[in-house]
Scaffold this motif. Structure first.
Motif, PDB file in Angstrom:
ATOM      1  N   PRO A  82      20.203  64.026  49.818  1.00  0.00           N
ATOM      2  CA  PRO A  82      19.897  65.214  50.633  1.00  0.00           C
ATOM      3  C   PRO A  82      18.554  65.102  51.357  1.00  0.00           C
ATOM      4  N   ASP A  83      18.575  65.368  52.648  1.00  0.00           N
ATOM      5  CA  ASP A  83      17.372  65.459  53.497  1.00  0.00           C
ATOM      6  C   ASP A  83      16.627  64.131  53.678  1.00  0.00           C
ATOM      7  N   ASP A  85      17.394  61.771  55.589  1.00  0.00           N
ATOM      8  CA  ASP A  85      17.387  61.449  57.013  1.00  0.00           C
ATOM      9  C   ASP A  85      16.273  62.192  57.750  1.00  0.00           C
ATOM     10  N   ARG A  86      15.757  63.259  57.146  1.00  0.00           N
ATOM     11  CA  ARG A  86      14.628  63.974  57.758  1.00  0.00           C
ATOM     12  C   ARG A  86      13.308  63.261  57.475  1.00  0.00           C
ATOM     13  N   LEU A  87      13.263  62.522  56.370  1.00  0.00           N
ATOM     14  CA  LEU A  87      12.054  61.791  56.005  1.00  0.00           C
ATOM     15  C   LEU A  87      11.994  60.417  56.663  1.00  0.00           C
ATOM     16  N   GLU A  89      13.318  58.542  59.783  1.00  0.00           N
ATOM     17  CA  GLU A  89      13.946  58.748  61.084  1.00  0.00           C
ATOM     18  C   GLU A  89      14.945  57.637  61.389  1.00  0.00           C
TER      19      GLU A  89
END
Length: 204
Positions: A82-83, A85-87, A89
């Motif tokens: 989870p998330d 891909d936000r950390l 790029e």
């Protein structure tokens, strides 16, 4: 270590000299390992950070954890985190490339406004050759590879680890580079190639 060798340690594939060290204490978290291996990895990080004369922290005030190390069997597992891909790029596009290259490790860094490292993410696929590496060796290797922003081919001719009486140890030349790089009078980040001359002078 002479200036040419020092320069190669921090030269990018496009020929640019790019150096960066951590600008804040390291607050690591490790995923995908048992408690014994977790202690080994964190111990290796603490040893390398101590060598550098830098600091560790329980948490980073901005990010919580600023050094994340992931151990897994298949690159596709990262897409389910989870998330993440936000950390990191471009993770969704990166994973197929790493699979195509049959890569067993990858590191990504984030930087502060001055160019110093503020976060790092290390991904280690524990399959094939990596699964045969002793946990102590792997932990020390990862700690060395995230303490500075090394060039892509930094360790092609000079591996960072050596063996002493059957135990993996940090090669003295690399240990000296890390200590010199964290000298308080040296910059936290620079793209000036003369920086390698200053490092070489400190290493001696």
């Amino acid at each position: 270590m002479n200036p040419d060798q020092m320069t190669r340690l921090f030269t990018r594939p496009d020929g640019r000299y790019v150096f960066a060290r951590w600008g804040r204490p390291l607050a690591p978290v490790v995923f995908g390992v048992d408690d014994a291996t977790l202690a080994t990895v964190k111990g290796a990080i603490e040893a390398v950070v101590s060598l550098a004369g830098h600091k560790m922290a329980e948490t980073d005030p901005e990010l919580g954890a600023n050094l994340m190390i992931f151990f897994f069997r298949d690159w596709d597992e990262l897409l389910a985190v989870p998330d993440l891909d936000r950390l990191v790029e471009g993770l969704e596009a990166l994973v197929p490339k790493l699979k195509a290259q049959d890569a067993n490790q990858y590191r990504a860094f984030r930087f502060d406004a001055q160019g110093a490292i503020k976060a790092a993410f290390a991904f280690i696929r524990m399959d094939g050759p990596m699964a045969e590496v002793p946990a102590e060796d792997l932990a020390l290797l990862q700690a060395v590879q995230v303490i500075l922003l090394w060039g892509d081919d930094a360790f092609r001719d000079l591996p960072p680890l050596a063996r002493a009486k059957g135990v993996a140890v940090l090669r003295p030349e690399i240990a000296a580079v890390i200590r010199a790089a964290y000298d308080p009078v040296m910059p936290g980040a620079t793209q000036d190639p003369s920086h390698a001359l200053r490092l070489a002078a400190r290493v001696g």
